[in-house]
Design a protein around this motif. Structure first.
Motif, mmCIF file in Angstrom:
data_model
loop_
_atom_site.group_PDB
_atom_site.id
_atom_site.type_symbol
_atom_site.label_atom_id
_atom_site.label_comp_id
_atom_site.label_asym_id
_atom_site.label_seq_id
_atom_site.Cartn_x
_atom_site.Cartn_y
_atom_site.Cartn_z
ATOM 1 N N LEU A 88 64.863 36.816 49.407
ATOM 2 C CA LEU A 88 64.135 36.497 48.184
ATOM 3 C C LEU A 88 63.709 37.777 47.466
ATOM 4 O O LEU A 88 63.885 37.908 46.257
ATOM 5 C CB LEU A 88 62.904 35.634 48.478
ATOM 6 C CG LEU A 88 62.029 35.328 47.262
ATOM 7 C CD1 LEU A 88 62.803 34.532 46.211
ATOM 8 C CD2 LEU A 88 60.771 34.590 47.686
ATOM 9 N N ARG A 89 63.178 38.737 48.207
ATOM 10 C CA ARG A 89 62.765 39.985 47.578
ATOM 11 C C ARG A 89 63.949 40.661 46.897
ATOM 12 O O ARG A 89 63.841 41.126 45.761
ATOM 13 C CB ARG A 89 62.123 40.934 48.582
ATOM 14 C CG ARG A 89 61.726 42.222 47.874
ATOM 15 C CD ARG A 89 60.978 43.196 48.682
ATOM 16 N NE ARG A 89 60.722 44.381 47.867
ATOM 17 C CZ ARG A 89 60.075 45.419 48.311
ATOM 18 N NH1 ARG A 89 59.603 45.445 49.537
ATOM 19 N NH2 ARG A 89 59.889 46.459 47.516
ATOM 20 N N ALA A 90 65.083 40.733 47.585
ATOM 21 C CA ALA A 90 66.274 41.370 47.003
ATOM 22 C C ALA A 90 66.708 40.640 45.735
ATOM 23 O O ALA A 90 67.077 41.279 44.734
ATOM 24 C CB ALA A 90 67.405 41.408 48.030
ATOM 25 N N ASP A 91 66.659 39.314 45.748
ATOM 26 C CA ASP A 91 67.060 38.533 44.576
ATOM 27 C C ASP A 91 66.112 38.748 43.392
ATOM 28 O O ASP A 91 66.553 38.898 42.251
ATOM 29 C CB ASP A 91 67.120 37.041 44.917
ATOM 30 C CG ASP A 91 68.280 36.694 45.837
ATOM 31 O OD1 ASP A 91 69.190 37.526 46.027
ATOM 32 O OD2 ASP A 91 68.259 35.567 46.381
ATOM 33 N N ALA A 95 66.913 40.617 39.825
ATOM 34 C CA ALA A 95 66.675 39.939 38.552
ATOM 35 C C ALA A 95 65.854 40.834 37.621
ATOM 36 O O ALA A 95 66.149 40.939 36.424
ATOM 37 C CB ALA A 95 65.976 38.603 38.778
ATOM 38 N N TYR A 96 64.835 41.500 38.150
ATOM 39 C CA TYR A 96 64.056 42.440 37.327
ATOM 40 C C TYR A 96 64.935 43.596 36.852
ATOM 41 O O TYR A 96 64.867 43.997 35.688
ATOM 42 C CB TYR A 96 62.841 42.974 38.106
ATOM 43 C CG TYR A 96 61.626 42.098 37.954
ATOM 44 C CD1 TYR A 96 60.819 42.183 36.823
ATOM 45 C CD2 TYR A 96 61.285 41.166 38.930
ATOM 46 C CE1 TYR A 96 59.705 41.365 36.674
ATOM 47 C CE2 TYR A 96 60.180 40.349 38.792
ATOM 48 C CZ TYR A 96 59.396 40.454 37.650
ATOM 49 O OH TYR A 96 58.307 39.639 37.508
ATOM 50 N N SER A 113 58.642 48.073 43.574
ATOM 51 C CA SER A 113 57.937 48.777 44.642
ATOM 52 C C SER A 113 57.379 47.755 45.639
ATOM 53 O O SER A 113 57.317 46.553 45.359
ATOM 54 C CB SER A 113 56.789 49.597 44.051
ATOM 55 O OG SER A 113 55.790 48.720 43.555
ATOM 56 N N ASP A 114 56.950 48.250 46.793
ATOM 57 C CA ASP A 114 56.337 47.369 47.786
ATOM 58 C C ASP A 114 55.091 46.695 47.221
ATOM 59 O O ASP A 114 54.847 45.520 47.451
ATOM 60 C CB ASP A 114 55.977 48.143 49.060
ATOM 61 C CG ASP A 114 57.209 48.538 49.861
ATOM 62 O OD1 ASP A 114 58.288 47.948 49.649
ATOM 63 O OD2 ASP A 114 57.086 49.457 50.702
ATOM 64 N N SER A 115 54.279 47.459 46.435
ATOM 65 C CA SER A 115 53.065 46.850 45.882
ATOM 66 C C SER A 115 53.372 45.748 44.899
ATOM 67 O O SER A 115 52.679 44.743 44.865
ATOM 68 C CB SER A 115 52.159 47.832 45.171
ATOM 69 O OG SER A 115 52.396 49.109 45.339
#
Length: 126
Positions: A88-91, A95-96, A113-115
Motif C-alpha cells: 500500500l505504501r509503495a502504491d 501515485a503521489y 518520507s516516513d513521516s
C-alpha cells in the motif's frame, strides 16, 4: 459505499482536494486544501507529518469529513492507515510521484518520507 467513476475522475484531474472535518456536533470546520491521490478505486490524502493539532488532529478524532474537488462534493469516513502494508505504501508513494512530479523532486519526495507515510488517510464515501 464506493467512489463513482465521475468522483474518481475528479480526484485524478484535481490538483488538490479540500477537506472540512465534521465537528462533534455535526457541523463543518474550515476547508483545508490538500493533495489527493487515487490508488485503484481508493482515495488517499497525506500531510507532510502527523501532528496533534489543526485539521489532522480533528479528523483523527471525528473520522468524518466533507470533501470537494472540482464540482464533486461528498461526505466521507476517514481511516488512519498510517504507513500500512509495504505494498500500500509503495502504491500511494507511486501515485503521489506520478501526479505531482511537476512540482520537483524535493517537494514530492517530502510526500513520500516516513513521516508523510505515517500520516496517510483513506477517504471512503458515506
Amino acid at each position: 459505499m464506493t467512489w463513482s467513476a465521475e468522483q474518481l475522475g475528479a480526484v485524478d484531474s484535481g490538483d488538490e482536494l479540500e477537506i472540512a472535518v465534521r465537528s462533534a456536533g455535526g457541523g463543518l470546520r474550515r476547508w483545508v486544501p490538500i493533495w489527493v491521490v487515487r490508488v485503484d478505486d481508493q482515495v488517499f490524502v497525506r500531510t507532510w507529518y502527523r501532528r496533534p493539532t489543526g485539521w489532522f488532529e480533528h479528523v483523527l478524532d471525528s473520522r468524518r469529513a466533507r470533501v470537494r474537488v472540482g464540482e464533486i462534493e461528498a461526505d466521507v469516513t476517514v481511516e488512519d492507515v498510517g504507513v500500512g502494508s509495504s505494498e500500500l505504501r509503495a502504491d500511494v508513494d507511486a501515485a503521489y510521484r506520478r501526479k505531482y512530479r511537476r512540482y520537483g523532486v524535493a517537494t514530492v519526495d517530502r510526500m513520500m518520507s516516513d513521516s508523510a507515510a505515517q500520516a496517510t488517510l483513506r477517504l471512503t464515501p458515506e
